[in-house]
Design an enzyme around this catalytic site. Structure first.
Site: not given
Length: 493
Positions: A261-262
């Protein structure tokens, strides 16, 4: 020949990841290619990480992507149901089954009760790390007799059940991607099979379920490769035929790190929400770690099924390249059924300040032409909100000096005056008028080529390039074109 049976067995610990969808897709393609069965099972024995709504999201995401399973867990009218002769397909509903097989392992001496506390285990691992050893269980409870263990249980002591691996034994298995693999038990840990809460670990449940459900090929991510020898050993001690293993390479980002997700969008819902078509996403995702023999890149689901073989799966991680996804998805947008594409585009069009339900109801054919006009430049449907803005703002701004200079040409004023003259002859612009107006202007002014078409496009849109001029003229209509000509003359000429 034995029927091919594969399964996708995710944990409901979050929304379906793009890597999970690829695993499901490869299972599906292999099953369909071999006229076998594809099972959807839910592995929810880790109750601490259970996420409400994750099962529903998983099923909806697979349905949206066109990855259809034959048995297992389904959604019917918003409710989770199970269909098939090997159920239940949700692990938390199979606890009695696992307990029976755990008891068998204990009675035969292939597993043992362990009463070590978390504090002791942490201390042992810390000491092993200091000595440079691989942290693992030190086997303290292996020597307990079954009678001693049962006495401790009767006294209320908390316990887990561990697999009792034999010393110095080579465990061998074949992987369809990586070939023959051998691992010695000296490099393995006595894995926990049954946790203190009565739930089995993945390692126990997966073997029992796959055997009882007749799974012939286990297709999963390569992160499970180190655990596979323990699973193979369990098949051996139960006396069962082991399945064929396929461990897929990880889906990586451009920096060759695991998608997270980063680094942006990673869930199927993220891509669905941005307006990627299921056909585009599936086509591209199939190519992340696999390629057909002919190296063709644009493939329908039917073509993927026909061409798919595990022998063509890469041993190294597949790079998820969003630019390549955009190219593939753009191809599908340009070739999609226009009516379907229009309906799929409407939620995004309604995010603009110009289009609401009433407008859509009264101008559906116009909306269809709008979608057809701008789809050439789309890589996903969420981009449509920006692409259609030019049709709603009559305050034209030339995009660069080239466009501005083109408006200042003497011929531009002549062309725009001729356009106003032609517009004065009709009540409204229809498709026939839009198709013929430029030829009429060319005939009346003698201006042609770049000096005819470029200034017209710039005066109407501000851009040097873009959709077909015929579509622009039709979509803008008489009053908007007149307003734009007036604005351009007052501000730039």
């Amino acid at each position: 020949m034995k029927e091919v049976r594969v399964r996708f067995a995710p944990s409901p610990t979050g929304y379906l990841h793009i890597g999970g969808l690829r695993t499901a897709l490869y299972n599906y393609l292999f099953a369909r290619h071999n006229k076998g069965k594809f099972v959807l099972r839910i592995e929810d024995t880790d109750r601490t990480r259970y996420v409400e709504g994750a099962i529903e999201n998983l099923i909806e995401s697979l349905q949206w992507a066109g990855v259809e399973h034959d048995e297992g867990v389904f959604l019917e009218e918003g409710k989770i149901v199970q269909r098939g002769e090997f159920g239940p397909y949700i692990q938390s509903e199979r606890l009695d089954i696992y307990k029976k097989y755990v008891d068998q392992l204990i009675e035969k001496g292939y597993a043992y009760y362990c009463f070590c506390t978390k504090e002791r285990l942490d201390k042992v691992r810390e000491e092993q790390k200091i000595k440079g050893l691989i942290p693992r269980y030190d086997g303290l409870c292996r020597s307990l007799s079954l009678e001693e263990a049962k006495e401790k249980i009767a006294n209320g002591e908390e316990y887990v059940v561990r697999l009792k691996l034999p010393p110095n034994k080579n465990i061998e298995f074949k992987d369809m991607v990586r070939g023959n693999i051998t691992i010695n038990t000296e490099d393995l840990d006595d894995q926990v099979l049954l946790k203190s809460d009565g739930y089995p670990t993945y390692h126990m449940a997966v073997v029992i379920d796959d055997h009882l459900m007749g799974i012939t090929h286990i297709v999963r991510g390569e992160e499970w490769l180190p655990s596979t020898p323990k699973h193979v050993y369990l098949y051996e001690v139960f006396g069962w035929d082991k399945p064929i293993y396929v461990h897929l390479p990880t889906v990586l980002n451009k920096e060759r790190k695991k998608l997270s997700k980063r680094h942006g969008d990673v869930s199927v819902g993220d891509f669905r929400g941005k307006g990627y078509l299921p056909e585009g996403l599936i086509n591209y995702l199939a190519l992340v770690g696999w390629s057909p023999e002919d190296n063709e890149e644009l493939l329908t689901m039917e073509e993927l099924i026909e061409k798919f073989k595990f022998e063509r799966v890469s041993k190294t991680g597949g790079i998820f390249d969003k630019d390549k996804l955009d190219w593939v998805n753009g191809h599908y947008i340009r070739n999609y059924d226009l009516d379907k594409l229009t309906k799929m585009s409407i939620p995004y069009l309604k995010l603009t300040d110009h289009i609401d339900n009433k407008f859509i109801e009264e101008n559906y054919d116009w909306i269809k032409t709008l979608v057809e006009t701008v789809r050439e430049g789309l890589s996903n449907l969420s981009e449509i909100t920006e692409k259609v803005e030019v049709f709603f703002n009559n305050k034209i701004q030339p995009e660069d000096d080239e466009a501005l200079n083109m408006l200042k040409l003497e011929e531009t004023s002549t062309v725009l005056n001729a356009m106003k003259e032609e517009l004065s002859k009709v009540d409204e612009v229809d498709e026939e008028f839009a198709k013929g107006i430029m030829k009429k202007i060319q005939k009346s002014t003698g201006i042609k080529g770049k000096k005819l078409y470029m200034p017209t496009r710039i005066a109407l849109t501000g851009n040097n390039h873009g959709p077909e001029l015929v579509s622009i003229i039709y979509l803008l209509g008489k009053q908007n074109i007149i307003s734009r000509i007036k604005y351009v003359k007052e501000n730039y000429m």
